[in-house]
Design an enzyme around this catalytic site. Sequence first.
Site, PDB file in Angstrom:
ATOM      1  N   PRO A  76      28.608  44.565  45.768  1.00 34.84           N
ATOM      2  CA  PRO A  76      28.991  43.592  44.738  1.00 34.84           C
ATOM      3  C   PRO A  76      27.813  42.883  44.042  1.00 34.84           C
ATOM      4  CG  PRO A  76      30.335  43.307  46.719  1.00 34.84           C
ATOM      5  CD  PRO A  76      29.250  44.285  47.066  1.00 34.84           C
ATOM      6  N   LYS A 132      20.814  47.525  32.157  1.00 35.16           N
ATOM      7  CA  LYS A 132      22.248  47.229  32.342  1.00 35.16           C
ATOM      8  C   LYS A 132      22.603  45.849  31.769  1.00 35.16           C
ATOM      9  CE  LYS A 132      26.359  47.132  34.322  1.00 35.16           C
ATOM     10  NZ  LYS A 132      27.476  47.987  33.992  1.00 35.16           N
TER      11      LYS A 132
HETATM   12  P1  NAD Z   1      34.076  46.227  45.077  1.00 33.81           P
HETATM   13  O1  NAD Z   1      34.095  44.802  45.467  1.00 33.81           O
HETATM   14  O2  NAD Z   1      35.367  46.948  44.819  1.00 33.81           O
HETATM   15  O3  NAD Z   1      33.305  47.085  46.213  1.00 33.81           O
HETATM   16  C1  NAD Z   1      32.166  46.648  46.900  1.00 33.81           C
HETATM   17  C2  NAD Z   1      32.272  47.130  48.342  1.00 33.81           C
HETATM   18  O4  NAD Z   1      31.069  46.756  49.036  1.00 33.81           O
HETATM   19  C3  NAD Z   1      33.440  46.497  49.111  1.00 33.81           C
HETATM   20  O5  NAD Z   1      34.267  47.511  49.657  1.00 33.81           O
HETATM   21  C4  NAD Z   1      32.746  45.661  50.190  1.00 33.81           C
HETATM   22  O6  NAD Z   1      33.484  45.606  51.411  1.00 33.81           O
HETATM   23  C5  NAD Z   1      31.422  46.413  50.346  1.00 33.81           C
HETATM   24  N1  NAD Z   1      30.367  45.595  50.964  1.00 33.81           N
HETATM   25  C6  NAD Z   1      29.984  44.336  50.635  1.00 33.81           C
HETATM   26  N2  NAD Z   1      28.966  43.942  51.437  1.00 33.81           N
HETATM   27  C7  NAD Z   1      28.705  44.975  52.280  1.00 33.81           C
HETATM   28  C8  NAD Z   1      27.785  45.154  53.342  1.00 33.81           C
HETATM   29  N3  NAD Z   1      26.913  44.194  53.692  1.00 33.81           N
HETATM   30  N4  NAD Z   1      27.806  46.327  54.006  1.00 33.81           N
HETATM   31  C9  NAD Z   1      28.697  47.307  53.658  1.00 33.81           C
HETATM   32  N5  NAD Z   1      29.609  47.186  52.670  1.00 33.81           N
HETATM   33  C10 NAD Z   1      29.610  46.030  51.982  1.00 33.81           C
HETATM   34  O7  NAD Z   1      33.109  46.332  43.807  1.00 33.81           O
HETATM   35  P2  NAD Z   1      33.045  47.503  42.716  1.00 33.81           P
HETATM   36  O8  NAD Z   1      34.006  47.237  41.631  1.00 33.81           O
HETATM   37  O9  NAD Z   1      33.076  48.817  43.441  1.00 33.81           O
HETATM   38  O10 NAD Z   1      31.582  47.246  42.101  1.00 33.81           O
HETATM   39  C11 NAD Z   1      30.402  47.599  42.810  1.00 33.81           C
HETATM   40  C12 NAD Z   1      29.203  47.364  41.905  1.00 33.81           C
HETATM   41  O11 NAD Z   1      29.345  48.157  40.719  1.00 33.81           O
HETATM   42  C13 NAD Z   1      29.063  45.905  41.437  1.00 33.81           C
HETATM   43  O12 NAD Z   1      27.702  45.561  41.485  1.00 33.81           O
HETATM   44  C14 NAD Z   1      29.600  45.927  40.019  1.00 33.81           C
HETATM   45  O13 NAD Z   1      29.022  44.925  39.202  1.00 33.81           O
HETATM   46  C15 NAD Z   1      29.182  47.320  39.573  1.00 33.81           C
HETATM   47  N6  NAD Z   1      30.011  47.877  38.495  1.00 33.81           N
HETATM   48  C16 NAD Z   1      31.369  47.835  38.596  1.00 33.81           C
HETATM   49  C17 NAD Z   1      32.151  48.355  37.566  1.00 33.81           C
HETATM   50  C18 NAD Z   1      33.665  48.322  37.637  1.00 33.81           C
HETATM   51  O14 NAD Z   1      34.325  48.597  36.619  1.00 33.81           O
HETATM   52  N7  NAD Z   1      34.260  48.027  38.798  1.00 33.81           N
HETATM   53  C19 NAD Z   1      31.523  48.939  36.425  1.00 33.81           C
HETATM   54  C20 NAD Z   1      30.138  49.005  36.378  1.00 33.81           C
HETATM   55  C21 NAD Z   1      29.390  48.461  37.424  1.00 33.81           C
END
Ligand code: NAD
Length: 295
Positions: free
Chosen positions: A66, A171
């Site tokens: 995240p 980004k």
């Molecule tokens: P999300 O919250 O769905 O997934 C993040 C995952 O990381 C969760 O499953 C969480 O349990 C895990 N996590 C957190 N801390 C952890 C740790 N210490 N060890 C192991 N696992 C851990 O988020 P997302 O939507 O998948 O986004 C991830 C990244 O991608 C973010 O930085 C976001 O800004 C970027 N992003 C997202 C999108 C989108 O549309 N969702 C688009 C572009 C970029």
Amino acid sequence: MTGIAFIGLGNMGAPMARNLMKAGHRLALFDQSAAAAAKLSEPGVRAAGSVADAVKGAEVVISMLPAGEHVTAVYLEKGGAIESAAKGALLLDCSTIDVTTARRVHEAAAAKGLQMLDAPVSGGVGGAEAASLTFMAGGSEAAFERARPILSAMGKTVVHAGGPGNGQAAKICNNLMLGISMIGTCEAFVLAEKLGLAPEKLFEISSRSSGQSWSLTSYCPVPGPLPTSPANRDYKPGFTGSMMLKDLRLAQEAASAARIPSPLGAQAMQIYQLMETAGEGGADFSGVIRLLRKR
Ligand code: NAD
């Protein structure tokens, strides 16, 4: 076939990991949420019990987390990815985080002789599922060339943005443009409504005039002119208002640290903050038009 540790199996990480499996790579998976990890319990995949367990023996480590604090925890803490990585492993952090943290993690990796890229993505969950993401990567040329085939299994466009942290810089600069242009596009459609100009007509004209932008022609914020845009499905994301808010905050922090003005970015950030405060942060960011109409 490459041995890959994938850490962070949320909305983006899970489909990205699935595409690596499809491409024939060997995966070890870890997420601190057991529910997230369970989504990918497929044959041939190793469910790891910790970051250290996941990266053990992996040639490539990929993370999709995240924010900066989670990346710090996964890479820099005792028992983290940098301490536990195999000699010569390549580290790829695809999360969107602040440039300062990204550069700090790069330094720690380099101190251990590990190659690293910050490689955030554009394209959202749809792009992650379709393996059509755009990757913008920061790090050495050698790390980039090594990572290219792996990133290409998850995306369509892979760009080397320069040295450490430059992927994150690209980004947040991209999303600074996007966040502002979407609000401008929304304002124009709200004004057009008030002036009696049909949205289809504004779209037809501006998509071929100087008002043209991605916000208009790929993500039109009103239903009708572009059937694929989130506006046609009640602003179901897509890319949420809260995510745009996060990226604009990162852009403002970077602008402040660089001591440069970003007045429209600051204003846009406040508007997406209002959207979140109104309880609409989970809607697509183009849904900011509803807030402009209400006000
Ligand atoms: P999300 O919250 O769905 O997934 C993040 C995952 O990381 C969760 O499953 C969480 O349990 C895990 N996590 C957190 N801390 C952890 C740790 N210490 N060890 C192991 N696992 C851990 O988020 P997302 O939507 O998948 O986004 C991830 C990244 O991608 C973010 O930085 C976001 O800004 C970027 N992003 C997202 C999108 C989108 O549309 N969702 C688009 C572009 C970029």
